[in-house]
Structure formats: structure tokens, C-alpha cells
Design a protein around this motif. Structure first.
Motif, PDB file in Angstrom:
ATOM      1  N   HIS A  64      -7.584   5.455   5.164  1.00  0.00           N
ATOM      2  CA  HIS A  64      -6.149   5.645   5.378  1.00  0.00           C
ATOM      3  C   HIS A  64      -5.383   4.717   4.429  1.00  0.00           C
ATOM      4  O   HIS A  64      -5.774   3.556   4.246  1.00  0.00           O
ATOM      5  CB  HIS A  64      -5.765   5.262   6.808  1.00  0.00           C
ATOM      6  N   GLY A  65      -4.272   5.204   3.889  1.00  0.00           N
ATOM      7  CA  GLY A  65      -3.436   4.337   3.049  1.00  0.00           C
ATOM      8  C   GLY A  65      -3.019   3.059   3.768  1.00  0.00           C
ATOM      9  O   GLY A  65      -3.135   1.958   3.215  1.00  0.00           O
ATOM     10  N   PRO A  66      -2.532   3.176   5.022  1.00  0.00           N
ATOM     11  CA  PRO A  66      -2.153   1.952   5.736  1.00  0.00           C
ATOM     12  C   PRO A  66      -3.334   1.013   6.034  1.00  0.00           C
ATOM     13  O   PRO A  66      -3.138  -0.195   6.155  1.00  0.00           O
ATOM     14  CB  PRO A  66      -1.529   2.474   7.036  1.00  0.00           C
ATOM     15  N   LEU A  67      -4.546   1.556   6.132  1.00  0.00           N
ATOM     16  CA  LEU A  67      -5.719   0.688   6.300  1.00  0.00           C
ATOM     17  C   LEU A  67      -5.889  -0.182   5.060  1.00  0.00           C
ATOM     18  O   LEU A  67      -6.087  -1.398   5.157  1.00  0.00           O
ATOM     19  CB  LEU A  67      -6.988   1.521   6.529  1.00  0.00           C
ATOM     20  N   VAL A  68      -5.805   0.422   3.894  1.00  0.00           N
ATOM     21  CA  VAL A  68      -5.957  -0.329   2.650  1.00  0.00           C
ATOM     22  C   VAL A  68      -4.833  -1.362   2.537  1.00  0.00           C
ATOM     23  O   VAL A  68      -5.078  -2.521   2.172  1.00  0.00           O
ATOM     24  CB  VAL A  68      -5.987   0.620   1.438  1.00  0.00           C
ATOM     25  N   TYR A  69      -3.618  -0.964   2.886  1.00  0.00           N
ATOM     26  CA  TYR A  69      -2.493  -1.901   2.882  1.00  0.00           C
ATOM     27  C   TYR A  69      -2.772  -3.094   3.800  1.00  0.00           C
ATOM     28  O   TYR A  69      -2.543  -4.251   3.429  1.00  0.00           O
ATOM     29  CB  TYR A  69      -1.214  -1.181   3.323  1.00  0.00           C
ATOM     30  N   LYS A  96       2.781   2.958  -3.573  1.00  0.00           N
ATOM     31  CA  LYS A  96       2.178   4.161  -4.142  1.00  0.00           C
ATOM     32  C   LYS A  96       0.681   4.166  -3.897  1.00  0.00           C
ATOM     33  O   LYS A  96       0.004   3.167  -4.100  1.00  0.00           O
ATOM     34  CB  LYS A  96       2.428   4.208  -5.650  1.00  0.00           C
ATOM     35  N   MET A  97       0.170   5.332  -3.491  1.00  0.00           N
ATOM     36  CA  MET A  97      -1.260   5.572  -3.384  1.00  0.00           C
ATOM     37  C   MET A  97      -1.679   6.238  -4.691  1.00  0.00           C
ATOM     38  O   MET A  97      -1.301   7.376  -4.953  1.00  0.00           O
ATOM     39  CB  MET A  97      -1.569   6.509  -2.213  1.00  0.00           C
ATOM     40  N   LEU A  98      -2.439   5.534  -5.514  1.00  0.00           N
ATOM     41  CA  LEU A  98      -2.780   6.023  -6.845  1.00  0.00           C
ATOM     42  C   LEU A  98      -4.195   6.570  -6.953  1.00  0.00           C
ATOM     43  O   LEU A  98      -4.517   7.288  -7.897  1.00  0.00           O
ATOM     44  CB  LEU A  98      -2.576   4.909  -7.870  1.00  0.00           C
ATOM     45  N   GLY A  99      -5.042   6.213  -5.999  1.00  0.00           N
ATOM     46  CA  GLY A  99      -6.416   6.702  -5.998  1.00  0.00           C
ATOM     47  C   GLY A  99      -7.039   6.436  -4.641  1.00  0.00           C
ATOM     48  O   GLY A  99      -6.627   5.515  -3.935  1.00  0.00           O
ATOM     49  N   PRO A 100      -8.042   7.234  -4.281  1.00  0.00           N
ATOM     50  CA  PRO A 100      -8.652   7.069  -2.961  1.00  0.00           C
ATOM     51  C   PRO A 100      -9.522   5.823  -2.882  1.00  0.00           C
ATOM     52  O   PRO A 100     -10.085   5.371  -3.884  1.00  0.00           O
ATOM     53  CB  PRO A 100      -9.507   8.327  -2.816  1.00  0.00           C
ATOM     54  N   VAL A 101      -9.614   5.283  -1.677  1.00  0.00           N
ATOM     55  CA  VAL A 101     -10.581   4.231  -1.367  1.00  0.00           C
ATOM     56  C   VAL A 101     -11.560   4.856  -0.389  1.00  0.00           C
ATOM     57  O   VAL A 101     -11.157   5.399   0.644  1.00  0.00           O
ATOM     58  CB  VAL A 101      -9.903   2.983  -0.764  1.00  0.00           C
ATOM     59  N   LYS A 102     -12.854   4.794  -0.744  1.00  0.00           N
ATOM     60  CA  LYS A 102     -13.898   5.428   0.059  1.00  0.00           C
ATOM     61  C   LYS A 102     -14.851   4.377   0.608  1.00  0.00           C
ATOM     62  O   LYS A 102     -14.854   3.222   0.158  1.00  0.00           O
ATOM     63  CB  LYS A 102     -14.687   6.417  -0.804  1.00  0.00           C
ATOM     64  N   HIS A 103     -15.685   4.814   1.543  1.00  0.00           N
ATOM     65  CA  HIS A 103     -16.766   3.971   2.050  1.00  0.00           C
ATOM     66  C   HIS A 103     -17.557   3.415   0.871  1.00  0.00           C
ATOM     67  O   HIS A 103     -17.940   4.163  -0.035  1.00  0.00           O
ATOM     68  CB  HIS A 103     -17.677   4.804   2.966  1.00  0.00           C
ATOM     69  N   CYS A 133      -3.896  -3.078  -5.516  1.00  0.00           N
ATOM     70  CA  CYS A 133      -5.229  -3.028  -4.926  1.00  0.00           C
ATOM     71  C   CYS A 133      -6.146  -2.508  -6.020  1.00  0.00           C
ATOM     72  O   CYS A 133      -6.008  -1.359  -6.453  1.00  0.00           O
ATOM     73  CB  CYS A 133      -5.233  -2.088  -3.722  1.00  0.00           C
ATOM     74  N   ILE A 134      -7.073  -3.360  -6.459  1.00  0.00           N
ATOM     75  CA  ILE A 134      -7.965  -3.016  -7.566  1.00  0.00           C
ATOM     76  C   ILE A 134      -9.372  -2.767  -7.023  1.00  0.00           C
ATOM     77  O   ILE A 134      -9.925  -3.598  -6.304  1.00  0.00           O
ATOM     78  CB  ILE A 134      -8.011  -4.156  -8.612  1.00  0.00           C
ATOM     79  N   LYS A 135      -9.938  -1.616  -7.384  1.00  0.00           N
ATOM     80  CA  LYS A 135     -11.305  -1.270  -6.971  1.00  0.00           C
ATOM     81  C   LYS A 135     -12.322  -1.873  -7.930  1.00  0.00           C
ATOM     82  O   LYS A 135     -11.974  -2.364  -9.006  1.00  0.00           O
ATOM     83  CB  LYS A 135     -11.461   0.247  -6.910  1.00  0.00           C
ATOM     84  N   ALA A 141      -5.897   1.414  -6.855  1.00  0.00           N
ATOM     85  CA  ALA A 141      -5.845   2.351  -5.731  1.00  0.00           C
ATOM     86  C   ALA A 141      -4.450   2.404  -5.113  1.00  0.00           C
ATOM     87  O   ALA A 141      -4.005   3.462  -4.684  1.00  0.00           O
ATOM     88  CB  ALA A 141      -6.872   1.961  -4.672  1.00  0.00           C
ATOM     89  N   GLN A 142      -3.784   1.262  -5.032  1.00  0.00           N
ATOM     90  CA  GLN A 142      -2.425   1.194  -4.482  1.00  0.00           C
ATOM     91  C   GLN A 142      -1.649   0.136  -5.255  1.00  0.00           C
ATOM     92  O   GLN A 142      -2.226  -0.821  -5.776  1.00  0.00           O
ATOM     93  CB  GLN A 142      -2.424   0.799  -2.998  1.00  0.00           C
TER      94      GLN A 142
END
Length: 155
Positions: A64-69, A96-103, A133-135, A141-142
Motif C-alpha cells: 500500500h502507498g500509505p504503508l510505504v509512507y 507521488k507514487m512513482l513505482g511499486p514496492v513489493k515483497h 523512498c529509494i529501492k 518508489a515515492q
């Protein structure tokens, strides 16, 4: 006699425009995603249904975007700059959500001070950060601008 330890966080005076901070890293797990769905009540299939996700551009559930936030907030705390000196989150702009964050994705928070202003109250000041937020692969990612209220020394 009980003594209170000094805060390890940054005071308003410690921040300089252009200063950058990089947090420790944290890997997002399926448990994080499921727990956030339970906490928030957001059981949207893009987060919870593997079969549905096979039909999306992501191929698997995404955080979820808010989870990453929220994790970004925790990473800022883990960096130590907020510990005992942060008073309040005042504003988020341009989230901004720029890319997905996955498991399995490992993220870090990169923050750069873009502005700081003393408050009319002598015990506090406002610091504005550009947060990303850098993967693990270097992708963003955000991103957002966050405005926070910090204690001032001697206030």
C-alpha cells in the motif's frame, strides 16, 4: 535523583538547507503488506490477491502507498534526527507514487533539507524536506515534500 537523557535528535539549529540524510534500510515483507491491510481495512485485491495480481502490470501483490509512507517515517526516526526533538508533522505536499514496492524490496529514505524558518515562538522552528523512498535498485518508489516542526535549543 533521576536524570532525563539528552535528546539524540537534531534541533532546528542543526539543520542546513541542502543537508542530506540517508536512513538505514528496511525490507518490506508479505507480512508487512497483510498486517497493513488488516490495520487499515484496505483489502484491495492489488495488495491481497495473488491470482488477481497476475492480471496486473505488477504480477504480484504490492505494498500500500500509505504503508510505504509509514515505513519512511519509521526510517526517519531510525536515523535519529527526530529522537526527542520533533514536535509535529505539519504538512505533506506533492506525494507521488512513482513505482511499486513489493515483497522483498529493500527501501531507504533519502531526505534533503529544502527550507527552514524560525517560528514566531522561540522554542521551535519549521524544517522542510524533499523526501524520496529509494529501492535497492536505485529507483524512486515515492517522493514528497514534508514540513516538520522541531524544537529549538534553549527554548
Amino acid at each position: 535523583m533521576t536524570t532525563t537523557p539528552s535528546p539524540r535528535g537534531h534541533y532546528f539549529e542543526d539543520f542546513e538547507v541542502g543537508q542530506e540524510f540517508v536512513s538505514p534500510a528496511r525490507t518490506i515483507t508479505l507480512t508487512d503488506i497483510v498486517n497493513f491491510a488488516c490495520l487499515s481495512g484496505d483489502f484491495n485485491e492489488v495488495h491481497t490477491n495473488f491470482e488477481y495480481c497476475k492480471t496486473t502490470q505488477f504480477g504480484e501483490p504490492i505494498a500500500h502507498g500509505p504503508l510505504v509512507y509509514a515505513v519512511m517515517g519509521g526510517l526517519q526516526y531510525a536515523s535519529g534526527i527526530n529522537d526527542g526533538t520533533l514536535l509535529a508533522l505539519l504538512q505533506i505536499d506533492g506525494w507521488k507514487m512513482l513505482g511499486p514496492v513489493k515483497h522483498g524490496d529493500t527501501i531507504r529514505l533519502h531526505s534533503r533539507v529544502v527550507d527552514k524558518k524560525a517560528s514566531s515562538k522561540p522554542d521551535r522552528g519549521v524544517v522542510t524536506f524533499r523526501r524520496q523512498c529509494i529501492k535497492q535498485d536505485g529507483s524512486v518508489a515515492q517522493e514528497m515534500t514534508a514540513t516538520l516542526l522541531y524544537r529549538r535549543r534553549g527554548g
